[in-house]
Design a protein around this motif. Sequence first.
Motif, PDB file in Angstrom:
ATOM      1  N   LEU A  71      20.069 -31.688 117.802  1.00  0.00           N
ATOM      2  CA  LEU A  71      21.476 -31.515 118.138  1.00  0.00           C
ATOM      3  C   LEU A  71      21.944 -30.070 117.904  1.00  0.00           C
ATOM      4  CD1 LEU A  71      23.881 -33.305 119.030  1.00  0.00           C
ATOM      5  CD2 LEU A  71      24.407 -33.652 116.613  1.00  0.00           C
ATOM      6  N   VAL A  72      22.475 -29.442 118.941  1.00  0.00           N
ATOM      7  CA  VAL A  72      23.159 -28.136 118.910  1.00  0.00           C
ATOM      8  C   VAL A  72      22.311 -26.943 118.413  1.00  0.00           C
ATOM      9  CG1 VAL A  72      25.199 -26.861 118.061  1.00  0.00           C
ATOM     10  CG2 VAL A  72      25.417 -29.258 118.666  1.00  0.00           C
ATOM     11  N   THR A  96      33.808 -28.275 124.205  1.00  0.00           N
ATOM     12  CA  THR A  96      33.299 -29.636 123.980  1.00  0.00           C
ATOM     13  C   THR A  96      32.793 -29.708 122.541  1.00  0.00           C
ATOM     14  OG1 THR A  96      31.150 -28.850 124.689  1.00  0.00           O
ATOM     15  CG2 THR A  96      32.494 -29.953 126.353  1.00  0.00           C
ATOM     16  N   ALA A  97      32.398 -30.892 122.109  1.00  0.00           N
ATOM     17  CA  ALA A  97      31.833 -31.026 120.758  1.00  0.00           C
ATOM     18  C   ALA A  97      30.628 -30.085 120.619  1.00  0.00           C
ATOM     19  CB  ALA A  97      31.443 -32.474 120.487  1.00  0.00           C
ATOM     20  N   ASP A  98      29.730 -30.109 121.582  1.00  0.00           N
ATOM     21  CA  ASP A  98      28.547 -29.245 121.520  1.00  0.00           C
ATOM     22  C   ASP A  98      28.939 -27.769 121.510  1.00  0.00           C
ATOM     23  OD1 ASP A  98      27.073 -31.537 121.670  1.00  0.00           O
ATOM     24  OD2 ASP A  98      25.939 -30.985 123.476  1.00  0.00           O
ATOM     25  N   ARG A 100      31.790 -26.294 120.746  1.00  0.00           N
ATOM     26  CA  ARG A 100      32.518 -25.842 119.555  1.00  0.00           C
ATOM     27  C   ARG A 100      31.591 -25.678 118.363  1.00  0.00           C
ATOM     28  NH1 ARG A 100      38.136 -29.182 119.517  1.00  0.00           N
ATOM     29  NH2 ARG A 100      36.832 -30.921 118.904  1.00  0.00           N
ATOM     30  N   GLU A 101      30.677 -26.636 118.211  1.00  0.00           N
ATOM     31  CA  GLU A 101      29.771 -26.551 117.059  1.00  0.00           C
ATOM     32  C   GLU A 101      28.835 -25.354 117.202  1.00  0.00           C
ATOM     33  OE1 GLU A 101      28.006 -30.443 116.545  1.00  0.00           O
ATOM     34  OE2 GLU A 101      29.993 -31.369 116.441  1.00  0.00           O
TER      35      GLU A 101
END
Lengths: 323, 255
Positions: A71-72, A96-98, A100-101
């Motif tokens: 993830l990411v 998006t969540a991805d 931003r992270e």
Amino acid sequence: MSNVLALIEISHRGEIAASSRGLLVAAATLGSPIAVVVSSEPLADDDVARLGELGAARIYSAVTPAAGTVLVAPAVDALSRAVEAYEPAAVLTTNTADGREAAARLAVRTGGSVLADVVQVRTDNGTVVAQHSVFGGAYTVESAVDGGLPILTIRQGAIEGQAPATTADVSTAVMEATTAGAAVIDRFNDDPVVSARPELRSAATVVSGGRGLGSPENFVLVEQLADALGAAIGASRAAVDAGYIAQTAQVGQTGVSVSPQLYVALGISGAIQHRAGMQTAKTIVAINKDEDAPIFDVADFGIVGDIFTVVPKLVEAIKARSN
Amino acid sequence: MKIVVLVKQVPDTAEERKLDLATGQLGRESADNVIDEINERALESALRIKDANKGTEVVAMTMGPDEASQALRKALSMGADSAVHILDDSLEGADTGRTAATLAAALRSTGFDVVLAGNESTDGRAGVVPAMVAEHLQLPLLGSLISAEIADGAVSGVRQGDGGTLNVHAGLPAILTVTERFPEARFPNFKGILTAKRKPVATLSVSALEVPASASRTVVVSTVERPPRAAGRKLIDDGTAANELAEFLVVNRLV
Ligand SMILES: Cc1cc2nc3c(=O)[nH]c(=O)nc-3n(C[C@H](O)[C@H](O)[C@H](O)COP(=O)(O)OP(=O)(O)OC[C@H]3O[C@@H](n4cnc5c(N)ncnc54)[C@H](O)[C@@H]3O)c2cc1C
Ligand SMILES: Nc1ncnc2c1ncn2[C@@H]1O[C@H](COP(=O)(O)O)[C@@H](O)[C@H]1O
């Protein structure tokens, strides 16, 4: 011209995210766009051509077995390598969540700062300036980074237009799979693709339903009006909580922000948190049986009435007029 | 297991919130300040683990002005065991980078197995602080979860992605962020309110922490207020309103 990195999101099925268009428009506004793409296989010619059409002058293609399984972290690794290689004036990701992270971790890793949920960009004497729409559009705020790399997360659907098409040069970097300090992806569960309706964030017309619909079955009324208007479907949080519709349709403070030409609110009271996601619409129409519902305070055209009698007639009237 | 919940005090979203037009900062006086609802949901999920497993310790941590101690008091009355308040005048107007660096330093000194946070705050809406903290601490982040399983040694959860969801997992320690799909929080009960007064609250200043200096920060360039919307026509339906609306849409070229 200075380089600007844009992290392109590719779904696990290999599709380039629709948000890439706006992202590359923003990148081209600020400099020469370099698309950073992470994938487990080298990019197909089609993808290279597509990113060129969208305005990428160069593609930094990071190929790693970790893509789609970690993830990411692969995106952060790829971005930090690209930052070293191209010394960009800014890095852009999608909000998006991805995205931003990845932006957040990159800021810590490179000593930069994040400008979040950006709706427009410009440069002022070489400084990257980001525009934000705050508290549901009640304020327009501009911000910048003082010292260090500006990393911007761009709100989906906010930036219109199309960057000048190019033929992109591709640089490929093979990256090892780093898993330390990262979460592992076990499975993707795709949403069923159920409709040909426009995408909520960028739709010209949105029809939203609230708790007033009363049941998941009744929510079909929202769909009927949406289809008569060629609209995307939205909802209040109460409608989502009640299970009438998927969470991804939620409009408001903690949901999607929309700015369509026409927003129709059916059986929605218009709580301040809902209005925060739609009050920048060009025209607002509301149908609610409570004449004191706060949604009427922001509606250009309000009907105090029962949605179960008004909406079917409205659908008929629209069909009759468009024939 | 030790769970630290990051709680932020924010202006109540139910009221009109204001920005100071000169500084672009939140006008803290404009609305009542409350614990962000998303952080109450995060705390609720920690308390449920504690309910099921008495060995669990739940700590509420905030960085904020004096008044933020009220948010911690509420967290304690809901059932948290103790609280940490990072309070320092030098933190006024801190951006996400400085906030995250400070929280990371405090978390290092407190110790934890799991950190729970909200996916985004309702005032900043940045959604970046937890990932920045994770990077400072070199830890996995399971972000934007719609559900989670927290067990000894491992966490797993379902993440809301763009065209669907993902099942994800990581070992401990780890940082998790919850979305609104997590259950609503409990109300503090009478016993909780009474015992909260006796629970420990540690106040930390920046000098007590090792916060790495950062050369980079965000600055507000300008803040402009938009005029509010005015209400338009309002008809009471007498059977003809649907036709009038259709006419309005046609005239305004909206169909
Ligand atoms: C931190 C926080 C974040 C939030 N974020 C969001 C968000 O992102 N989006 C959001 O929407 N909400 C959000 N909320 C919730 C918000 O406060 C309201 O609870 C919610 O918007 C109410 O949804 P509703 O209007 O559908 O329901 P209600 O307020 O229950 O309103 C239903 C309306 O339907 C009308 N009605 C009923 N039957 C009929 C009928 N037959 N014909 C016509 N009208 C009818 C009623 O008169 C009523 O006005 C948030 C709240 C908090 C605390
Ligand atoms: N000042 C703060 N004190 C404690 N937690 C915070 C603070 N700022 C942000 N957080 C945590 O990080 C989450 C996301 O915040 P943000 O990145 O600001 O949108 C919040 O829901 C909190 O859990």
